[in-house]
Design a protein around this motif. Structure first.
Motif, PDB file in Angstrom:
ATOM      1  N   LYS A  39       0.965  -1.401   0.122  1.00  0.00           N
ATOM      2  CA  LYS A  39       0.179  -0.171  -0.124  1.00  0.00           C
ATOM      3  C   LYS A  39       0.947   1.268  -0.052  1.00  0.00           C
ATOM      4  O   LYS A  39       0.550   2.060  -0.650  1.00  0.00           O
ATOM      5  CB  LYS A  39      -1.016   0.086   1.250  1.00  0.00           C
ATOM      6  N   ILE A  40       1.737   1.253   0.845  1.00  0.00           N
ATOM      7  CA  ILE A  40       2.756   2.503   0.660  1.00  0.00           C
ATOM      8  C   ILE A  40       3.455   2.763  -0.529  1.00  0.00           C
ATOM      9  O   ILE A  40       3.551   3.759  -1.144  1.00  0.00           O
ATOM     10  CB  ILE A  40       3.884   2.020   1.946  1.00  0.00           C
ATOM     11  N   VAL A  41       4.097   1.358  -1.109  1.00  0.00           N
ATOM     12  CA  VAL A  41       4.650   1.595  -2.419  1.00  0.00           C
ATOM     13  C   VAL A  41       3.737   2.205  -3.484  1.00  0.00           C
ATOM     14  O   VAL A  41       4.105   2.878  -4.461  1.00  0.00           O
ATOM     15  CB  VAL A  41       4.960   0.326  -2.869  1.00  0.00           C
ATOM     16  N   ALA A  45       4.112   5.829  -5.494  1.00  0.00           N
ATOM     17  CA  ALA A  45       4.090   5.578  -6.919  1.00  0.00           C
ATOM     18  C   ALA A  45       3.101   6.654  -7.718  1.00  0.00           C
ATOM     19  O   ALA A  45       3.362   7.263  -8.715  1.00  0.00           O
ATOM     20  CB  ALA A  45       3.865   4.175  -7.528  1.00  0.00           C
ATOM     21  N   ALA A  46       1.706   6.512  -6.838  1.00  0.00           N
ATOM     22  CA  ALA A  46       0.940   7.436  -7.456  1.00  0.00           C
ATOM     23  C   ALA A  46       1.128   8.630  -7.130  1.00  0.00           C
ATOM     24  O   ALA A  46       0.658   9.752  -8.108  1.00  0.00           O
ATOM     25  CB  ALA A  46      -0.668   6.944  -6.766  1.00  0.00           C
ATOM     26  N   GLY A  50       1.559  11.614 -10.255  1.00  0.00           N
ATOM     27  CA  GLY A  50       0.676  12.783 -10.161  1.00  0.00           C
ATOM     28  C   GLY A  50       1.430  14.038 -10.264  1.00  0.00           C
ATOM     29  O   GLY A  50       1.227  14.925 -11.045  1.00  0.00           O
ATOM     30  N   LEU A  51       2.935  14.005  -9.571  1.00  0.00           N
ATOM     31  CA  LEU A  51       3.493  15.271  -9.524  1.00  0.00           C
ATOM     32  C   LEU A  51       4.109  15.439 -10.969  1.00  0.00           C
ATOM     33  O   LEU A  51       4.225  16.594 -11.250  1.00  0.00           O
ATOM     34  CB  LEU A  51       4.697  14.984  -8.412  1.00  0.00           C
ATOM     35  N   ASN A  52       4.397  14.248 -11.329  1.00  0.00           N
ATOM     36  CA  ASN A  52       5.065  14.242 -12.741  1.00  0.00           C
ATOM     37  C   ASN A  52       4.003  14.791 -13.674  1.00  0.00           C
ATOM     38  O   ASN A  52       4.567  15.832 -14.626  1.00  0.00           O
ATOM     39  CB  ASN A  52       5.553  12.954 -13.155  1.00  0.00           C
ATOM     40  N   ILE A  53       2.988  14.538 -13.839  1.00  0.00           N
ATOM     41  CA  ILE A  53       1.878  15.193 -14.661  1.00  0.00           C
ATOM     42  C   ILE A  53       1.649  16.215 -14.615  1.00  0.00           C
ATOM     43  O   ILE A  53       1.684  17.368 -15.578  1.00  0.00           O
ATOM     44  CB  ILE A  53       0.664  14.174 -14.530  1.00  0.00           C
ATOM     45  N   CYS A  54       1.602  16.989 -13.319  1.00  0.00           N
ATOM     46  CA  CYS A  54       1.425  18.196 -12.993  1.00  0.00           C
ATOM     47  C   CYS A  54       2.507  19.038 -13.363  1.00  0.00           C
ATOM     48  O   CYS A  54       2.235  20.115 -13.923  1.00  0.00           O
ATOM     49  CB  CYS A  54       1.071  18.399 -11.447  1.00  0.00           C
ATOM     50  N   LEU A  55       3.677  18.855 -13.292  1.00  0.00           N
ATOM     51  CA  LEU A  55       4.989  19.408 -13.610  1.00  0.00           C
ATOM     52  C   LEU A  55       5.023  19.487 -15.076  1.00  0.00           C
ATOM     53  O   LEU A  55       5.367  20.538 -15.712  1.00  0.00           O
ATOM     54  CB  LEU A  55       6.251  18.594 -13.185  1.00  0.00           C
TER      55      LEU A  55
END
Length: 206
Positions: A39-41, A45-46, A50-55
């Protein structure tokens, strides 16, 4: 004597039962531990995705750093059955009916090019590709002769055949177009004349 044996048997069974219970408890705890880590992994990853898409949106105004292909087209992930069209059925999707998608075929594969209406819509220069398989014209660049608007590729040069393959690959991997199926093409009569070379060929759409 019998009672004594029963008591000994009970005492002997208890450690075994206790060991089994302990083993089950440890195994359950181990599974719970692995589940927590997974769950942590997944959350990490999510978050990174998400940060990559926003950037990417902030820098390039696209979700995938400007990369465009069929893999970045969400329409390709919608389950759809591949349809087999007749040439008569395909002709209905030539852009003349605004309520129907615009379809074209190349080497027998049919693609939805509705999002390219500016190229293939009714009244545009390249609308002649819509509703048919005009593979020959993709190879010869000949848009001024109707006899080149055919799937007949007899007599084409290696460069012209390679050009058809290149355009086929473009439609197959295009970010905005989606493959809808195939078209049943009528066999070319080998006794019919091969379309002559085209003078003054027009450039094809991009």
């Amino acid at each position: 004597m019998t009672e004594l044996k029963q008591r000994k048997s009970a005492l002997t069974a208890r450690p075994s039962t206790f060991a089994q219970q302990k083993h089950r408890t440890v195994a359950h705890a181990s599974r719970e531990h692995r589940l927590v880590w997974w769950k942590i992994v997944i959350r990490i990853a999510a978050t990174l995705i998400g940060l990559n898409i926003c950037l990417s949106y902030l820098i390039t105004e696209t979700a995938f750093w400007g990369h465009k292909s069929k893999w970045t087209n969400w329409r390709n992930y919608i389950p759809r059955s591949q349809r087999v069209f007749t040439q008569q059925e395909l002709a209905k999707y030539d852009g003349s009916n605004a309520e129907l998608p615009i379809l074209l075929a190349i080497e027998g594969d049919v693609y939805d090019v509705t999002l390219g209406r500016g190229f293939y819509g009714l009244g545009t220069t390249y609308n002649l590709f819509a509703g048919r398989d005009a593979s020959r014209a993709f190879g010869t660049n000949c848009l001024s002769r109707k006899d080149h608007l055919t799937h007949d590729t007899r007599g084409l040069t290696e460069d012209e055949l390679a050009g058809i393959k290149s355009w086929h690959s473009l439609f197959e991997n295009h970010q905005r177009y989606v493959k809808m199926g195939t078209v049943e093409l009528k066999p070319i009569d080998p006794d019919t004349p091969i379309p002559p070379p085209c003078d003054g060929a027009h450039p094809k759409p991009i």
